[in-house]
Structure formats: C-alpha cells, structure tokens
Design a protein around this motif. Structure first.
Motif, short mmCIF file in Angstrom:
data_model
loop_
_atom_site.label_atom_id
_atom_site.label_comp_id
_atom_site.label_asym_id
_atom_site.label_seq_id
_atom_site.Cartn_x
_atom_site.Cartn_y
_atom_site.Cartn_z
N VAL A 67 -15.36 -46.29 -47.91
CA VAL A 67 -14.97 -45.44 -49.04
C VAL A 67 -15.91 -44.24 -49.06
O VAL A 67 -17.14 -44.39 -48.96
CB VAL A 67 -15.03 -46.23 -50.36
N ASN A 70 -19.26 -44.05 -50.85
CA ASN A 70 -20.27 -45.08 -50.54
C ASN A 70 -21.28 -44.51 -49.54
O ASN A 70 -21.25 -44.79 -48.36
CB ASN A 70 -19.59 -46.34 -50.00
N TRP A 94 -9.67 -48.24 -54.41
CA TRP A 94 -10.91 -48.94 -54.75
C TRP A 94 -11.05 -48.92 -56.26
O TRP A 94 -10.92 -47.86 -56.87
CB TRP A 94 -12.10 -48.27 -54.07
N ASP A 95 -11.30 -50.05 -56.85
CA ASP A 95 -11.40 -50.16 -58.31
C ASP A 95 -10.18 -49.58 -59.01
O ASP A 95 -10.28 -48.90 -60.04
CB ASP A 95 -12.67 -49.48 -58.83
N CYS A 99 -8.64 -43.35 -53.16
CA CYS A 99 -9.92 -42.81 -52.70
C CYS A 99 -9.81 -42.36 -51.25
O CYS A 99 -8.95 -42.82 -50.49
CB CYS A 99 -11.03 -43.84 -52.84
#
Length: 112
Positions: A67, A70, A94-95, A99
């Motif tokens: 990601v 990150n 993501w979450d 992304c």
C-alpha cells in the motif's frame, strides 16, 4: 506460511507467506510484523530469507505489493534489495478505502 521469531527466545514476532505463484514462475509474498517488534530488522531479514527461499525453489521473479502509504514496508523492500517498479493507482482496498499500491520486484538473475 512461515513464522518470524525473535532469537534467541523463539517468541513469535510476525509471519510471512506466499500469496501467489504463477505458471511463469513469478512469486508474490507478504509479511507482517507485530507492532512492538517493528524497527528491529525482523522484516528486512525475513524478506531476504523468503526471497532466497523462493529463488531456490525456482522463482524467476519475486514481487511485493505494498500500500502506497506504508512507508515502513516500502523501506523494508528497498533495504532487502527490491526495485520499485511503479505504483498502480486505486489498485487495492485497505481499511475499506481504495488505495494506490506500489510494486517492488527482485529478479533471480540480479539477486546477490
């Protein structure tokens, strides 16, 4: 799936495992380190060892998809000798949000 353990205690600090292995011998794997163990080199050593293992088992190319936000994981990939090949926009979730995903790769012909 492989455990990442702390030496010499043998305590579990993370894990890594193969996510995909194509017919063209391109392997992709992922890794995870528990928050209290981050910043101690476990991820970099695990990525190097996993990559050696994959090349030793016939992979021609090893890929990490990370990601884009990150930064720590991207730094791990670079320290382990992976090349950043590009970023795929809105490639992952993501979450619960779309992304960007960075692609890092190592080639068996270039691996030291």
């Amino acid at each position: 799936m492989f455990a990442i353990v702390e030496a010499p205690s043998g305590g579990l600090v993370g894990c890594c495992g193969v996510d995909d292995w194509t017919g063209e011998d391109v392997a992709q794997f992922g890794y995870w380190i528990a928050l209290p163990a981050r910043g101690r080199g476990y991820a970099t050593r695990a990525v190097v060892q996993m990559t050696r293992w994959l090349f030793g088992h016939g992979a021609a190319r090893v890929v990490l998809r990370i990601v884009a936000d990150n930064h720590g994981s991207a730094a791990v990939a670079r320290r382990a000798g992976f090349e950043h090949e590009g970023t795929m926009r809105d490639h992952g979730v993501w979450d619960g949000r779309r992304c960007d995903v960075m692609v890092f790769a190592a080639l068996a012909t270039e691996w030291a």
